[in-house]
Design a protein around this motif. Sequence first.
Motif, short mmCIF file in Angstrom:
data_model
loop_
_atom_site.label_atom_id
_atom_site.label_comp_id
_atom_site.label_asym_id
_atom_site.label_seq_id
_atom_site.Cartn_x
_atom_site.Cartn_y
_atom_site.Cartn_z
N UNK A 15 12.16 2.18 10.31
CA UNK A 15 11.11 2.32 9.34
C UNK A 15 9.69 1.87 9.70
N UNK A 16 9.92 0.54 10.36
CA UNK A 16 8.70 0.03 10.94
C UNK A 16 8.33 0.74 12.09
N UNK A 17 9.05 1.30 12.93
CA UNK A 17 8.69 2.14 14.26
C UNK A 17 8.01 3.15 13.87
N UNK A 18 8.56 3.85 12.84
CA UNK A 18 7.91 5.10 12.25
C UNK A 18 6.53 4.70 11.71
N UNK A 19 6.42 3.84 11.14
CA UNK A 19 5.15 3.46 10.36
C UNK A 19 4.10 3.13 11.66
N UNK A 20 4.47 2.58 12.45
CA UNK A 20 3.70 2.33 13.86
C UNK A 20 3.10 3.67 14.21
N UNK A 62 0.62 -0.28 9.26
CA UNK A 62 1.22 -1.60 9.77
C UNK A 62 2.71 -1.36 9.22
N UNK A 63 3.77 -2.01 10.06
CA UNK A 63 4.96 -1.81 9.81
C UNK A 63 5.62 -1.95 8.43
N UNK A 64 5.09 -2.99 7.53
CA UNK A 64 5.66 -2.77 6.15
C UNK A 64 5.47 -1.67 5.35
N UNK A 65 4.38 -1.02 5.62
CA UNK A 65 4.41 0.45 4.85
C UNK A 65 5.50 1.24 5.12
N UNK A 66 6.12 1.14 6.51
CA UNK A 66 7.53 2.02 6.43
C UNK A 66 8.58 1.29 5.86
N UNK A 67 8.67 0.14 5.65
CA UNK A 67 9.54 -0.63 4.86
C UNK A 67 9.57 -0.30 3.51
N UNK A 68 8.22 -0.29 2.87
CA UNK A 68 7.82 0.08 1.45
C UNK A 68 8.24 1.58 1.30
N UNK A 70 8.23 -7.78 -2.54
CA UNK A 70 8.47 -6.27 -2.70
C UNK A 70 7.00 -5.46 -2.63
N UNK A 71 7.25 -4.28 -2.54
CA UNK A 71 5.93 -3.45 -2.34
C UNK A 71 5.25 -3.43 -3.47
N UNK A 72 3.86 -3.60 -3.41
CA UNK A 72 2.84 -3.58 -4.50
C UNK A 72 2.90 -2.49 -5.44
N UNK A 73 3.06 -2.59 -6.70
CA UNK A 73 3.02 -1.43 -7.66
C UNK A 73 1.52 -1.10 -7.92
N UNK A 74 0.95 -0.07 -7.11
CA UNK A 74 -0.26 0.48 -7.43
C UNK A 74 -0.80 1.97 -7.52
N UNK A 75 -1.64 2.19 -8.25
CA UNK A 75 -2.07 3.84 -8.28
C UNK A 75 -2.63 4.26 -6.92
N UNK A 76 -2.47 5.19 -6.41
CA UNK A 76 -3.10 5.82 -5.17
C UNK A 76 -4.61 5.70 -5.66
N UNK A 77 -5.51 5.76 -4.47
CA UNK A 77 -6.98 5.84 -4.75
C UNK A 77 -7.26 7.37 -4.94
N UNK A 87 4.23 7.01 -2.91
CA UNK A 87 2.56 6.58 -3.08
C UNK A 87 2.33 5.67 -4.06
N UNK A 88 3.09 5.38 -5.28
CA UNK A 88 2.93 4.44 -6.08
C UNK A 88 3.50 3.06 -5.66
N UNK A 89 4.12 2.78 -4.56
CA UNK A 89 4.64 1.63 -4.18
C UNK A 89 4.07 1.42 -2.88
N UNK A 90 2.99 1.78 -2.32
CA UNK A 90 2.44 1.44 -1.01
C UNK A 90 3.06 2.05 0.05
N UNK A 91 3.82 3.32 -0.05
CA UNK A 91 4.60 4.03 0.84
C UNK A 91 3.69 5.00 1.69
#
Lengths: 581, 581
Positions: free
Chosen positions: A42-47, A52-58, A258-265, A321-325
């Motif tokens: 997940x981190x590798x594919x995000x890179x 950033x690597x955490x996006x792959x985890x989210x 945990x991933x941030x719960x947020x609306x996409x822009x 998309x709602x959890x920063x992925x």
Amino acid sequence: MQSGTLRRYLPILEWMPGYNRQMLANDGMAGLIVAIMLVPQGMAYALLAGLPPEVGLYASIVPLIFYGLLGSSRALAVGPVAIVSLMVATTLGTLAEAGTVGYVAGAVLLAFLSGAILLGMGLARLGFLVNFLSHPVISGFSSAAALVIGLSQLKHLLGFDIPRSHLITETIWHAISHISQINPATFGIAAVSLAILLIWKGRLGGWMKGAGVSAPVTDAVSKSGPLVAVLVTTLAVWFFGLNQSAGVSIVADIPAGLPPLALPAFDLALMQQLLPAALLISLVGFLESVSVAKSLASKRRQKIDANQELVALGAANIGASFTGGYPVTGGFSRSLVNFTAGAVTPLASIITAVLVGITVLVLTPLLYFLPKATLAAIILVAVANLIDFKIVRDTWAYNKTDALSLIVTFVAVLTIGIEMGIVIGAGLSIALYLYRTSRPHIAVVGRVGETEHFRNILRHEVQTHDDLLVVRVDESLYFANTAYLEDELLVRVADHPKIKHLVLIMSAVNFIDASALETLETLISRLRDAGVTLHMAEIKGPVMDDLQRVGFEDTLGEGKVYLSTHEAVSDLKPGTKAKAA
Amino acid sequence: MQSGTLRRYLPILEWMPGYNRQMLANDGMAGLIVAIMLVPQGMAYALLAGLPPEVGLYASIVPLIFYGLLGSSRALAVGPVAIVSLMVATTLGTLAEAGTVGYVAGAVLLAFLSGAILLGMGLARLGFLVNFLSHPVISGFSSAAALVIGLSQLKHLLGFDIPRSHLITETIWHAISHISQINPATFGIAAVSLAILLIWKGRLGGWMKGAGVSAPVTDAVSKSGPLVAVLVTTLAVWFFGLNQSAGVSIVADIPAGLPPLALPAFDLALMQQLLPAALLISLVGFLESVSVAKSLASKRRQKIDANQELVALGAANIGASFTGGYPVTGGFSRSLVNFTAGAVTPLASIITAVLVGITVLVLTPLLYFLPKATLAAIILVAVANLIDFKIVRDTWAYNKTDALSLIVTFVAVLTIGIEMGIVIGAGLSIALYLYRTSRPHIAVVGRVGETEHFRNILRHEVQTHDDLLVVRVDESLYFANTAYLEDELLVRVADHPKIKHLVLIMSAVNFIDASALETLETLISRLRDAGVTLHMAEIKGPVMDDLQRVGFEDTLGEGKVYLSTHEAVSDLKPGTKAKAA
């Protein structure tokens, strides 16, 4: 009926009631093994996607839960995958600087758009659209994308910056000409990681089996390659302080929690700009996912519902998309691992999600010293399988047209770009199909011996007549081939001046469209002017229904419609010595 | 061979040697009649294209000579036509003000580009491309274009300005709401012209025949409608000074003298901008031309070479562009007149060109008082034939898919625009064809009585077996339908749990592409896992050749390839009571 419909839209209702402890043990083991693979991948594919690597985890938590609830596959492992990550990188590459906040927002928006498209296609039951990508186009695309992905990791493996380029030759040339800038420690870590991954993947199983280790243990150990590589190289960097002393690039701080719960822009102009790419990402992702799911399902006699898969993957992407992925789909290698590790229900996916969640909550500090070179090595080994040159040779041997589609797609992806490449390949394969059907095979046939069988005069010893021409058209009659057919038939009649009757064998004609009907009407009157009567034989039921509705038998005039070619020839040449039907 | 090839590229060599006085008399009469039609039509179509009237005359000289030397049709009358003129108007409408010098330069450049495209397509032998426009799309396009053309003439007929609009409702509404601005004299001239044209076209022939006038004279007179309208209205304007006293818009000064010999203005940016439109103008023009040429040629058992036609029309358009003309093609109505007036060789065209040349040299002062309303009336009557609503009903009765293409094309041309409309229509008809072939008809068949014939179990009383399923697939197997086929076959097998053998009847399968081959291989192994053996019957020669080359018989395993369905069923169910072959 009510519960049947509900069960179709919520497959969890189907497996939940019969769930037992043995199944939980299986799902738990599979979930754990996939999680161990998924954290570094997940981190590798995000890179790879420039994120950033955490996006792959989210992207490896909520989407897995949504898919687990909605998906029709029991073993599909959803999450970040290589090709989709590359497509995200090339899409956003032109819009924003990789790794910046605007870039991340773009990736999140892509996941939302992609999810909405997949969901919409599922509700509109458009799953069939994916069938228009032919296997050769997919092969060419995968091989080329794997090459592009592999080359994009060169900078992490060698430890110096290589500018992004459309041309792979430019990338290779830059790497070679700047080879003196190589970072020896980074390159060493990459080499060690590659060695571990390849040994674990290849020889280790054989050695352990030779040493008498039981099969399940062998199997589990041989899948721990990425984990071992991560552990060994992370410890090495931490112990020798290679990030400080030798300039080894590391993952460093990953925000815990945990991933941030947020609306996409929801930026309308940006959405419009991203839409074509989101469509392609959706289609390619869906294609990869559904082919894996189908091949796994068939091994256990289960069924995949393509439209339900669209809905489930759509929900998974919207969840991302709602959890920063960023965009996710069902990946080939992890799904296979999930399946062989014993996953029997989507609960395995949900367990994986929980384990990844725990990782981002508490284990991220342990990943601080993880070198990017190790992640690059993991990507390299994962995509190497996708490059398949044997298939070019096999396809060439079977069918030059298909081989052309494959090669053009491959070259177009490498030289023009990943998105345009697949569009060009798909367009070409459809154009070549249309070209093929626009010039159908037309065979003049004759009677084989004393039988009721009629075959091509060029391929068989057959009996023919001077004043009777029997022709078989090997294609449905439609606008693109109707002018060709007319010309070919008129030429054949001109070549046989004694002809009085022309029999058209319709066994391979599956439909006649309005253009072809008009051409047939013209043809009949032109042949009549030339003293030739047109007859038809072996018209299929559905085609005959259509023709009768517009009174085609009147158009035929003196021409007749026969059930079989034998009947036609017996009627038109009654003197022929042939066994009566 | 040498002279044969030369004759193919220069058809004049074919008819020149046998030319005689009788042929010259026929060609001369036809050439004269067409010239009489062409002078007012050429000016009218130039006005429709937004060009000064003389451009239409210039486009009626050199192009006709070039086509006469190179064309493969003996009767085609080349020159300005309505639809191409409209396309020129919409293309240039967005670029420059109608009638200005830049506008004329754009039209000349369009002719050059169109000529180069046609010539290039002819040399690359791409004549077949035109077959991808289906008859329903052409019908929808012609009807809608005719409506647009007719409405564009409203301003000339009513004598007040109506702004150009994409929406026909807007045009009509503007005309109605501003009807008080009508110019009575102009409208009167238009009404008189229309009356003359319609009477000459319709009733006059009947009256003259009734009065005992001989057929050739009747025929010649009934074609003189446009000339009579021009004479009557021009004289009326001149005599009463209607251009001064009543504000009737007239043709006025036409520069006397032959067309200027000049290079088109090669503006690269403009060329790039015009290229897509030039491509569509070429295709639509070629389509109109080649369908007229074909239908005339077949009446006299002559042949049209589509690629040679491309070359000839290409040369004609390049000729137009070097002599101040605009895009030309073979028109429907004038070609028919040329043919029925007795044209036997392209010399008729060359005679027409000479007569038009004489007109621009010496007769232009006579056209000074010609009212534009008369030219508009000529256009209106000419395009009225193109509007055909009966074909909608007929097509709907035969085939809903084709009717959909027709209606969508019609609506798209009217609402979105003439160029995009035909692109949408052509794309839709191809998409609908692909969709149809992606869901082929699949029939389970059984033996009819004691015969060797096998038919659909849903349509006929047939004999079947519990452990043997015989299925006929009514389409070639290719990427778009291969997943559907696999699903359908697996469902049918699942519905019949006792099945041991599945026989696939391949009589309607004209080819199997690489994707379908791969799917067949997967299907065979899946069926084998389920205890079902796949067999095939009636494979066509070319398909069998392909399959043998890749060793498909090994893939089939225990499955066999049978020559006929009868043979397959007899072998797999030897106990069946059926007559031996």
